[in-house]
Write a protein that holds these residues in place. Sequence first.
Motif, PDB file in Angstrom:
ATOM      1  N   ILE A 110     -31.273 -76.709  71.909  1.00 40.26           N
ATOM      2  CA  ILE A 110     -32.655 -76.842  71.209  1.00 40.26           C
ATOM      3  C   ILE A 110     -34.302 -76.946  71.471  1.00 40.26           C
ATOM      4  O   ILE A 110     -34.470 -76.304  72.369  1.00 40.26           O
ATOM      5  CB  ILE A 110     -32.774 -79.118  70.845  1.00 40.26           C
ATOM      6  N   THR A 111     -34.658 -76.468  70.263  1.00 37.69           N
ATOM      7  CA  THR A 111     -35.512 -76.273  70.608  1.00 37.69           C
ATOM      8  C   THR A 111     -36.786 -77.392  70.080  1.00 37.69           C
ATOM      9  O   THR A 111     -37.103 -78.205  69.794  1.00 37.69           O
ATOM     10  CB  THR A 111     -36.720 -75.330  69.197  1.00 37.69           C
ATOM     11  N   LEU A 112     -37.399 -77.916  71.625  1.00 38.77           N
ATOM     12  CA  LEU A 112     -38.391 -78.688  71.954  1.00 38.77           C
ATOM     13  C   LEU A 112     -39.960 -78.311  70.926  1.00 38.77           C
ATOM     14  O   LEU A 112     -40.259 -77.597  70.897  1.00 38.77           O
ATOM     15  CB  LEU A 112     -38.546 -79.376  73.438  1.00 38.77           C
ATOM     16  N   ALA A 113     -40.671 -79.855  70.678  1.00 41.40           N
ATOM     17  CA  ALA A 113     -41.881 -80.192  70.224  1.00 41.40           C
ATOM     18  C   ALA A 113     -42.945 -78.972  70.783  1.00 41.40           C
ATOM     19  O   ALA A 113     -42.482 -78.774  72.138  1.00 41.40           O
ATOM     20  CB  ALA A 113     -42.447 -81.451  70.325  1.00 41.40           C
ATOM     21  N   ALA A 114     -43.827 -78.587  70.674  1.00 39.38           N
ATOM     22  CA  ALA A 114     -44.612 -77.414  71.228  1.00 39.38           C
ATOM     23  C   ALA A 114     -45.491 -78.060  72.701  1.00 39.38           C
ATOM     24  O   ALA A 114     -45.381 -77.610  73.326  1.00 39.38           O
ATOM     25  CB  ALA A 114     -45.801 -77.154  70.054  1.00 39.38           C
ATOM     26  N   GLY A 115     -45.227 -79.543  72.634  1.00 43.22           N
ATOM     27  CA  GLY A 115     -46.296 -79.954  73.426  1.00 43.22           C
ATOM     28  C   GLY A 115     -44.467 -80.125  74.337  1.00 43.22           C
ATOM     29  O   GLY A 115     -45.545 -80.770  76.008  1.00 43.22           O
ATOM     30  N   ALA A 116     -43.525 -79.602  74.469  1.00 42.20           N
ATOM     31  CA  ALA A 116     -42.881 -79.871  75.552  1.00 42.20           C
ATOM     32  C   ALA A 116     -43.522 -79.357  76.567  1.00 42.20           C
ATOM     33  O   ALA A 116     -44.067 -78.315  76.939  1.00 42.20           O
ATOM     34  CB  ALA A 116     -41.406 -79.425  75.295  1.00 42.20           C
ATOM     35  N   SER A 117     -43.007 -79.240  77.820  1.00 48.67           N
ATOM     36  CA  SER A 117     -43.439 -78.558  79.748  1.00 48.67           C
ATOM     37  C   SER A 117     -43.612 -77.162  79.104  1.00 48.67           C
ATOM     38  O   SER A 117     -42.775 -76.656  78.965  1.00 48.67           O
ATOM     39  CB  SER A 117     -42.995 -79.393  80.298  1.00 48.67           C
ATOM     40  N   ALA A 118     -44.634 -76.493  79.634  1.00 48.08           N
ATOM     41  CA  ALA A 118     -44.579 -75.568  79.412  1.00 48.08           C
ATOM     42  C   ALA A 118     -43.977 -74.505  80.619  1.00 48.08           C
ATOM     43  O   ALA A 118     -43.555 -73.251  81.152  1.00 48.08           O
ATOM     44  CB  ALA A 118     -46.075 -74.795  79.831  1.00 48.08           C
ATOM     45  N   THR A 119     -43.470 -74.961  81.710  1.00 46.83           N
ATOM     46  CA  THR A 119     -42.827 -75.089  83.537  1.00 46.83           C
ATOM     47  C   THR A 119     -41.701 -74.610  83.344  1.00 46.83           C
ATOM     48  O   THR A 119     -40.607 -75.282  82.787  1.00 46.83           O
ATOM     49  CB  THR A 119     -42.546 -76.017  84.245  1.00 46.83           C
ATOM     50  N   ASP A 120     -40.791 -73.422  83.486  1.00 48.45           N
ATOM     51  CA  ASP A 120     -39.674 -72.659  83.617  1.00 48.45           C
ATOM     52  C   ASP A 120     -38.333 -74.086  84.212  1.00 48.45           C
ATOM     53  O   ASP A 120     -39.169 -74.421  85.469  1.00 48.45           O
ATOM     54  CB  ASP A 120     -39.063 -71.889  83.556  1.00 48.45           C
TER      55      ASP A 120
ATOM     56  N   GLY B  17     -23.481 -88.160  68.022  1.00 48.45           N
ATOM     57  CA  GLY B  17     -22.940 -87.450  69.491  1.00 48.45           C
ATOM     58  C   GLY B  17     -22.724 -88.386  70.901  1.00 48.45           C
ATOM     59  O   GLY B  17     -24.369 -88.565  70.726  1.00 48.45           O
ATOM     60  N   THR B  18     -22.215 -87.722  72.153  1.00 50.15           N
ATOM     61  CA  THR B  18     -22.980 -87.801  73.105  1.00 50.15           C
ATOM     62  C   THR B  18     -23.663 -86.997  73.451  1.00 50.15           C
ATOM     63  O   THR B  18     -24.109 -85.446  73.298  1.00 50.15           O
ATOM     64  CB  THR B  18     -21.289 -87.154  74.207  1.00 50.15           C
ATOM     65  N   PRO B  19     -24.535 -87.239  74.694  1.00 50.63           N
ATOM     66  CA  PRO B  19     -25.700 -86.842  75.553  1.00 50.63           C
ATOM     67  C   PRO B  19     -25.460 -86.068  75.522  1.00 50.63           C
ATOM     68  O   PRO B  19     -24.153 -85.645  76.227  1.00 50.63           O
ATOM     69  CB  PRO B  19     -26.698 -88.347  75.764  1.00 50.63           C
ATOM     70  N   ARG B  20     -26.216 -84.400  75.852  1.00 53.52           N
ATOM     71  CA  ARG B  20     -25.670 -83.514  76.605  1.00 53.52           C
ATOM     72  C   ARG B  20     -26.544 -83.173  77.554  1.00 53.52           C
ATOM     73  O   ARG B  20     -27.415 -83.991  78.155  1.00 53.52           O
ATOM     74  CB  ARG B  20     -25.599 -82.264  75.356  1.00 53.52           C
ATOM     75  N   ILE B  21     -26.107 -82.355  78.186  1.00 52.81           N
ATOM     76  CA  ILE B  21     -27.303 -82.136  79.676  1.00 52.81           C
ATOM     77  C   ILE B  21     -27.874 -80.693  79.611  1.00 52.81           C
ATOM     78  O   ILE B  21     -27.108 -79.689  79.365  1.00 52.81           O
ATOM     79  CB  ILE B  21     -25.807 -81.917  81.241  1.00 52.81           C
ATOM     80  N   ILE B  22     -29.282 -80.462  80.532  1.00 54.68           N
ATOM     81  CA  ILE B  22     -29.850 -79.768  79.934  1.00 54.68           C
ATOM     82  C   ILE B  22     -29.548 -78.838  80.936  1.00 54.68           C
ATOM     83  O   ILE B  22     -29.226 -79.176  82.648  1.00 54.68           O
ATOM     84  CB  ILE B  22     -31.303 -80.130  79.969  1.00 54.68           C
ATOM     85  N   THR B  23     -28.667 -77.808  80.682  1.00 57.10           N
ATOM     86  CA  THR B  23     -28.523 -76.337  82.031  1.00 57.10           C
ATOM     87  C   THR B  23     -29.867 -75.689  81.914  1.00 57.10           C
ATOM     88  O   THR B  23     -29.631 -74.577  83.244  1.00 57.10           O
ATOM     89  CB  THR B  23     -27.337 -75.581  81.471  1.00 57.10           C
ATOM     90  N   ALA B  24     -30.861 -75.311  81.252  1.00 55.84           N
ATOM     91  CA  ALA B  24     -31.529 -74.543  80.942  1.00 55.84           C
ATOM     92  C   ALA B  24     -31.994 -74.659  80.398  1.00 55.84           C
ATOM     93  O   ALA B  24     -32.721 -75.616  79.563  1.00 55.84           O
ATOM     94  CB  ALA B  24     -30.975 -73.149  80.454  1.00 55.84           C
ATOM     95  N   TYR B  25     -33.168 -74.271  80.676  1.00 55.66           N
ATOM     96  CA  TYR B  25     -35.223 -74.493  80.114  1.00 55.66           C
ATOM     97  C   TYR B  25     -35.926 -73.158  80.293  1.00 55.66           C
ATOM     98  O   TYR B  25     -36.519 -72.628  81.411  1.00 55.66           O
ATOM     99  CB  TYR B  25     -35.766 -76.052  80.214  1.00 55.66           C
ATOM    100  N   ASN B  26     -36.355 -72.753  79.245  1.00 56.20           N
ATOM    101  CA  ASN B  26     -37.359 -71.475  79.196  1.00 56.20           C
ATOM    102  C   ASN B  26     -38.909 -72.475  78.756  1.00 56.20           C
ATOM    103  O   ASN B  26     -38.784 -73.066  77.206  1.00 56.20           O
ATOM    104  CB  ASN B  26     -36.979 -70.513  78.064  1.00 56.20           C
ATOM    105  N   GLY B  27     -39.871 -72.811  79.206  1.00 58.08           N
ATOM    106  CA  GLY B  27     -41.195 -73.486  78.881  1.00 58.08           C
ATOM    107  C   GLY B  27     -42.397 -72.442  78.419  1.00 58.08           C
ATOM    108  O   GLY B  27     -43.030 -73.100  77.716  1.00 58.08           O
ATOM    109  N   THR B  28     -42.255 -71.178  78.035  1.00 63.28           N
ATOM    110  CA  THR B  28     -42.391 -70.584  76.850  1.00 63.28           C
ATOM    111  C   THR B  28     -42.152 -71.018  75.291  1.00 63.28           C
ATOM    112  O   THR B  28     -42.597 -70.832  74.282  1.00 63.28           O
ATOM    113  CB  THR B  28     -42.204 -68.856  77.184  1.00 63.28           C
ATOM    114  N   THR B  29     -40.869 -70.913  75.354  1.00 62.86           N
ATOM    115  CA  THR B  29     -40.103 -70.767  73.448  1.00 62.86           C
ATOM    116  C   THR B  29     -39.721 -72.228  73.997  1.00 62.86           C
ATOM    117  O   THR B  29     -39.604 -72.762  72.461  1.00 62.86           O
ATOM    118  CB  THR B  29     -38.794 -69.538  73.695  1.00 62.86           C
ATOM    119  N   LYS B  30     -39.220 -73.095  75.445  1.00 66.76           N
ATOM    120  CA  LYS B  30     -39.631 -74.700  74.289  1.00 66.76           C
ATOM    121  C   LYS B  30     -37.684 -74.549  73.824  1.00 66.76           C
ATOM    122  O   LYS B  30     -37.930 -76.149  74.003  1.00 66.76           O
ATOM    123  CB  LYS B  30     -40.361 -74.863  73.687  1.00 66.76           C
ATOM    124  N   ILE B  31     -37.343 -73.496  74.624  1.00 69.09           N
ATOM    125  CA  ILE B  31     -35.886 -73.484  73.762  1.00 69.09           C
ATOM    126  C   ILE B  31     -34.855 -74.133  75.573  1.00 69.09           C
ATOM    127  O   ILE B  31     -34.388 -73.923  76.402  1.00 69.09           O
ATOM    128  CB  ILE B  31     -35.248 -72.465  73.859  1.00 69.09           C
TER     129      ILE B  31
END
Length: 393
Positions: free
Chosen positions: A119-129, A147-161
């Motif tokens: 999921i690509t978060l909003a532009a204002g989401a954290s910029a820190t990987d 459905g059931t909430p999911r666990i975030i296993t990786a986050y890219n602060g540049t792409t917000k993905i």
Amino acid sequence: MSTRLFSRNAVLLAKIETTEGSDASPTGTANAMLVSDLTIEPLAGSEVDLAYIRPYFGISPSLRVEDYVTLSCTMDLAGTATPGTAAPWGPLLRGCAFAETLTAAAVTGAAQAGAASTITLAAGASATDGTYVGATISYTTGGTDFGTPRIITAYNGTTKIATVHKAWDTNPGASSGYSISANATYLPVSSGFESLTLYYNISGVRHKLLGAKGSVNLDLSANSRPALKFSYTGVYGGVADASEATPVYTAFQTPQTVGSTNTTALIAGKLADGSATGVQLMKFDIDLANAVKHRQLIGAAGVILTDRQPKGNVSLEATTVTFKDWFGDIRSSTKYPLMVENGLSAGNRVCVVLPNSQLSEPKYSDSDGIAMLDCAVRAIPLVANDEVRIVVK
């Protein structure tokens, strides 16, 4: 007859020091730790043997040259009553070179895009990987909860993905509103270490550890309690008869046992879910292996922490090479996220993530007639100070 001390009548108090080595004066009402397996060496240290040469046999006296105290205990790796507040075991973890970050309220926004497992978060989401790794995310579209909430296993602060554990039942899109759980996150640090004052009181005899620092082993193995196993070293702060206020343990949650009902895991891209495409994980532990030592020189004495070498173990049911070529991954030094989450209810969920784990030293073993694959696991920094992430939510 002398007054007896009863081993079970013991209390451990822990409080972060404002000034390292200065007594922080913990109290039973505010700083009591609910522990088991509590042991202490109340006067560790070293002596120098004078080794006199005399015209007769006999041992020589020694001189005491160093005094410190060591202490170990086990705590339940359980959550907090209110997500976004500090874990009651937080002070002991902070004394093991972890930093505590509290996200008191859910992080919400409108997604920019989504796919099967992202999921690509909003532009204002954290910029820190890595910011949201280990947190739980849910989303809605048009007011419908998917459905059931999911666990975030990786986050890219540049792409917000944000990459999630287990693909979505229905992919989110640009119109989706998301919510990331409030949480307390613990990450290792390599400087600015905090120290603790520890009081160990046994039947009214109080031992003090000052400037204490330690290491911790996390154990989330099947059919057991989720556990934090601490070992501490502190400057000798004296011993005296003293009583503590009645300890208050209300902040401590009852742990949820590790197993098929309460626990979710991900290793090498495979879910530990009992399915035909998943793995069956029996053992997981990780030892931070902090290098902690009492150091005494002319004019100064204290406890130093100089390194960590996180390494642990996993044991899972062995598989065919077609299902997963574990040996090929080990030969090529492949690295991937490893995650174990325990607990089902908000306020008592804990997620442990190694974002860049590496398996090694494979061996076969037997469990109930089933072939198991046992491996050592290294927790390697992905960027810096992020090799072990503990998220309480």
